[in-house]
Design a protein around this motif. Structure first.
Motif, PDB file in Angstrom:
ATOM      1  N   LEU A  45       0.828  -1.214   0.000  1.00 36.16           N
ATOM      2  CA  LEU A  45       0.000   0.000   0.000  1.00 36.16           C
ATOM      3  C   LEU A  45       0.860   1.262   0.000  1.00 36.16           C
ATOM      4  O   LEU A  45       0.440   2.300  -0.503  1.00 36.16           O
ATOM      5  N   CYS A  46       2.056   1.188   0.538  1.00 35.39           N
ATOM      6  CA  CYS A  46       2.965   2.343   0.568  1.00 35.39           C
ATOM      7  C   CYS A  46       3.488   2.689  -0.826  1.00 35.39           C
ATOM      8  O   CYS A  46       4.019   3.780  -1.033  1.00 35.39           O
ATOM      9  N   CYS A  47       3.353   1.790  -1.774  1.00 34.01           N
ATOM     10  CA  CYS A  47       3.878   1.997  -3.120  1.00 34.01           C
ATOM     11  C   CYS A  47       2.818   2.474  -4.112  1.00 34.01           C
ATOM     12  O   CYS A  47       3.137   2.755  -5.262  1.00 34.01           O
ATOM     13  N   LEU A  48       1.589   2.533  -3.680  1.00 29.02           N
ATOM     14  CA  LEU A  48       0.519   2.965  -4.568  1.00 29.02           C
ATOM     15  C   LEU A  48       0.533   4.481  -4.738  1.00 29.02           C
ATOM     16  O   LEU A  48       1.000   5.212  -3.865  1.00 29.02           O
ATOM     17  N   GLU A  49       0.017   4.952  -5.855  1.00 28.34           N
ATOM     18  CA  GLU A  49      -0.036   6.387  -6.125  1.00 28.34           C
ATOM     19  C   GLU A  49      -0.875   7.138  -5.099  1.00 28.34           C
ATOM     20  O   GLU A  49      -0.673   8.327  -4.887  1.00 28.34           O
ATOM     21  N   THR A  50      -1.792   6.449  -4.454  1.00 28.54           N
ATOM     22  CA  THR A  50      -2.657   7.102  -3.469  1.00 28.54           C
ATOM     23  C   THR A  50      -1.945   7.362  -2.149  1.00 28.54           C
ATOM     24  O   THR A  50      -2.426   8.125  -1.320  1.00 28.54           O
ATOM     25  N   HIS A  51      -0.803   6.731  -1.935  1.00 31.62           N
ATOM     26  CA  HIS A  51      -0.040   6.912  -0.699  1.00 31.62           C
ATOM     27  C   HIS A  51       0.768   8.205  -0.786  1.00 31.62           C
ATOM     28  O   HIS A  51       1.454   8.452  -1.775  1.00 31.62           O
ATOM     29  N   THR A  52       0.694   9.026   0.240  1.00 32.61           N
ATOM     30  CA  THR A  52       1.419  10.294   0.241  1.00 32.61           C
ATOM     31  C   THR A  52       2.599  10.237   1.202  1.00 32.61           C
ATOM     32  O   THR A  52       2.632   9.405   2.114  1.00 32.61           O
ATOM     33  N   GLU A  53       3.556  11.115   1.006  1.00 35.96           N
ATOM     34  CA  GLU A  53       4.709  11.176   1.902  1.00 35.96           C
ATOM     35  C   GLU A  53       4.297  11.569   3.312  1.00 35.96           C
ATOM     36  O   GLU A  53       4.955  11.211   4.273  1.00 35.96           O
ATOM     37  N   ASP A  54       3.197  12.319   3.436  1.00 40.33           N
ATOM     38  CA  ASP A  54       2.705  12.687   4.768  1.00 40.33           C
ATOM     39  C   ASP A  54       2.325  11.447   5.573  1.00 40.33           C
ATOM     40  O   ASP A  54       2.475  11.430   6.794  1.00 40.33           O
ATOM     41  N   GLU A  55       1.837  10.415   4.889  1.00 39.87           N
ATOM     42  CA  GLU A  55       1.482   9.183   5.586  1.00 39.87           C
ATOM     43  C   GLU A  55       2.711   8.498   6.166  1.00 39.87           C
ATOM     44  O   GLU A  55       2.619   7.786   7.162  1.00 39.87           O
ATOM     45  N   CYS A  56       3.872   8.728   5.571  1.00 36.64           N
ATOM     46  CA  CYS A  56       5.105   8.145   6.095  1.00 36.64           C
ATOM     47  C   CYS A  56       5.446   8.726   7.476  1.00 36.64           C
ATOM     48  O   CYS A  56       6.080   8.062   8.285  1.00 36.64           O
ATOM     49  N   SER A  57       5.021   9.941   7.740  1.00 41.63           N
ATOM     50  CA  SER A  57       5.297  10.541   9.040  1.00 41.63           C
ATOM     51  C   SER A  57       4.481   9.871  10.142  1.00 41.63           C
ATOM     52  O   SER A  57       4.787  10.005  11.314  1.00 41.63           O
ATOM     53  N   GLU A  58       3.435   9.121   9.762  1.00 40.64           N
ATOM     54  CA  GLU A  58       2.612   8.404  10.724  1.00 40.64           C
ATOM     55  C   GLU A  58       2.983   6.919  10.800  1.00 40.64           C
ATOM     56  O   GLU A  58       2.308   6.148  11.470  1.00 40.64           O
TER      57      GLU A  58
END
Length: 67
Positions: A44-57
Motif C-alpha cells: 500500500l505504501c507503493c501505490l499512487e494514493t499513498h502520500t509522503e505525509d502518511e510516512c510521518s505516521e
C-alpha cells in the motif's frame, strides 16, 4: 531494513520505483529478480494514493522511509 522471504531488501514508497523487488531489477548474477509486490506487507505504501505525509505516521521501526 526490510527483507522479503527470498532475502530481497524491500524499499516501500515512491510508487515502488526504488524497490529491488519491484520486478524491474537484476541480481548480481544478471538474473531478473522476481516481483515481490503481491506478497509484500508494504504494498500500500507503493501505490499512487499513498502520500509522503502518511510516512510521518508510520510506526514500523524497520521502514527506511519512516520519519
Amino acid at each position: 531494513m526490510i527483507l522479503d522471504v527470498t532475502g530481497i531488501e524491500l524499499i516501500p514508497g515512491n510508487n515502488g520505483e526504488d524497490c529491488p523487488g519491484n520486478g524491474n531489477h537484476i541480481d548480481s548474477f544478471g538474473m531478473p529478480i522476481e516481483c515481490c509486490c503481491d506478497e509484500c506487507g508494504y504494498y500500500l505504501c507503493c501505490l499512487e494514493t499513498h502520500t509522503e505525509d502518511e510516512c510521518s505516521e508510520c510506526y514500523d521501526p524497520d521502514c527506511p522511509r519512516r520519519r
